[in-house]
Design an enzyme around this catalytic site. Structure first.
Site: not given
Ligand code: SAH
Length: 464
Positions: A22, A43, A226, A249, A271, A302-304, A332-333, A384
């Site tokens: 098999e 065989p 995020p 970034d 950055k 990152g985020g918005d 956004t975060a 931040m």
């Molecule tokens: N444009 C991003 C923010 C940029 S400033 C947004 O809209 O989220 C970077 C900061 O965003 C970080 O120092 C932290 O405070 C926050 N941040 C980004 N990603 C994050 C995450 N996954 N969890 C918690 N904080 C986050």
């Protein structure tokens, strides 16, 4: 990754298999799809193997494998389903320089055979390193259903046509031509009248795309969210899919960068919060120079992108160069972080507004309307805010904020390594120092995780 997937050239190469039951049959059914020179030692071979041998699709030796049988052999399969016999044949093949697979013995195998979705010349190989064969089968079934049976035919015809398509300029025009072929014109032509129709359609398509103008350069400022790739918008995915250049970034998760078009150039504008970074002018110049050459640039943030992202400076640079742009918003975060603690950003009777603050700006620790923030019930999302925690705490207490005001810090929101620290304004700097958060973290001033119990649970679980 313990196993690296590659596609091995086996045309005319010798592949030897020992076994006639098999397991041997299952492997041979796959191997018969190749153009390799297949040799079987058994065989007492199963009737199917006898038939394949009669049809000339493989060479059958009705005896056990012996020394010398695996010389000049690319791959060897030990498929006797008998540990002792498998070990014996494998050691012969190994000594004679073949790559060895022992069926159902991952540990002693040098390679494994993936689950395969076959639309030759398009082949999808699925492997789980032996961890989850059930999963591999489910993915295979899913792909079998998704990939049209005509895909192979289209790819074959397309491959023969490649040279003709080379008269189209490289890059976007040529890519659009092929996308149009595989997803629109090709399948339709094949339905209409088979290969002849497809060839006609290809000719017509080349003419159509020859006339198409090169798209002008463009910049999309895209929010990557995020971290969790599933929190990307569909528009973000599309933009990544169409990008020639992605300038991102440091905060953008690798899983998200994986979604960029394979040929796209990825540039890390990295950055760092406090460390060395590409300076903003340099980033602006980079964006503009790529777009000015006609590239579809995705500036991935990152985020918005509109939240603490220095977006306006980049837009100004792009506009000054007379390049088109648009924004794709992201999560956004603050949104991801508040979801993580089961709270709302606003709540009737508690706070009818929410502030997004940054812990520091160009001048250092950022100043805010501390007096307004210190009032009971205020909520702020502090970006931040780790390094500035003590400064913010001092300002708020100085302006009369209650020391017992809840403060919650969410690190790596939406990512697998997300952690939550629930504390108070009074204990914030101390608890933060103790928790040693080193990922991006968002601080909620005035918000605790939904229930005290949840908070304790989170604290125990994640800061243990
Ligand atoms: N444009 C991003 C923010 C940029 S400033 C947004 O809209 O989220 C970077 C900061 O965003 C970080 O120092 C932290 O405070 C926050 N941040 C980004 N990603 C994050 C995450 N996954 N969890 C918690 N904080 C986050």
């Amino acid at each position: 990754m313990k196993h690296f997937p590659i596609f091995l050239s086996v045309e005319g190469q010798r592949i030897v298999l020992s076994g006639g039951g098999e397991a041997a049959l299952a492997k041979l059914r796959l191997l018969l799809k190749t153009e390799a020179d297949l040799v079987v030692f058994a065989p007492s071979p199963a009737p199917e193997i006898e038939t394949w041998a009669t049809e000339g699709r493989l060479t059958l030796h009705r005896r056990a494998l012996a020394v010398g049988d695996t010389r000049n052999t690319a791959l060897f399969y030990a498929a006797d389903e008998d540990a002792i016999e498998d070990a014996r044949t494998a050691s012969i093949a190994h000594a004679e320089g073949a790559l060895v697979n022992i069926v159902d013995n991952l540990e002693d195998s040098q390679f494994i055979t993936p689950a395969i979705v076959d639309r030759d010349p398009v082949t999808v190989a699925i492997g789980t390193e032996g961890a989850a064969p059930v999963l591999a089968r489910a993915i295979k079934a899913d792909l079998e259903a998704k990939l049209p049976a005509t895909l192979g035919a289209l790819a074959r015809i397309g491959k023969a046509f490649r040279k003709m398509a080379d008269i189209l300029p490289m890059g976007r025009v040529r890519r659009d031509f092929w996308a149009d072929y595989y997803f629109n014109e090709g399948p339709r032509a094949l339905d209409r009248g088979g290969e002849a129709e497809v060839n006609k359609a290809l000719q017509a398509l080349v003419e159509k795309h020859e006339k198409a103008e090169q798209l002008p350069g463009h910049v999309a400022f895209v929010g990557a969210g995020p971290g969790d790739p599933e929190l990307l918008t569909l528009k973000a995915r599309k933009a990544l899919d169409a990008a020639d250049v992605v300038i991102h970034d440091r905060l953008v998760a690798p899983e998200i960068l994986e979604l960029a078009r394979r040929e796209a150039t990825l540039i890390d504008a990295g950055k760092q919060g406090f460390g060395p970074s590409m300076d903003q002018d340099e980033i602006n110049r980079l964006i503009v120079s790529h777009a000015a050459q006609g590239a579809q640039v995705v500036r991935l943030k990152g985020g918005d992108p509109t939240v603490f992202g220095r977006l306006d400076e980049e837009i100004d640079a792009v506009e000054a160069a007379d390049i088109d742009w648009h924004i794709v918003p992201g999560i956004t975060a603050a949104s991801a972080s508040v979801a993580a603690i089961g709270q709302s950003l606003t709540r009737r009777g508690r706070n009818s507004s929410i502030r997004f603050l940054t812990g520091h700006d160009v001048k250092g620790f950022a100043d805010h309307d501390w007096q307004a923030l210190a009032r009971p019930g205020e909520v702020a999302a502090i970006y931040m805010g780790k390094k500035s925690a003590r400064f913010i705490q001092g300002r708020l207490i100085m302006h009369g904020a209650d020391r017992a005001t809840p403060v919650t810090v969410i690190e790596n929101a939406s990512r697998p390594d997300q952690r939550t620290l629930a504390t108070t304004l009074e204990k914030l700097p101390l608890d933060l120092a103790e928790a040693r958060l080193n990922g991006p973290a968002l601080t909620f001033y005035g918000l605790a995780p939904r229930a005290a119990q949840t908070a304790l649970f989170l604290q125990d679980q994640e800061l243990a």
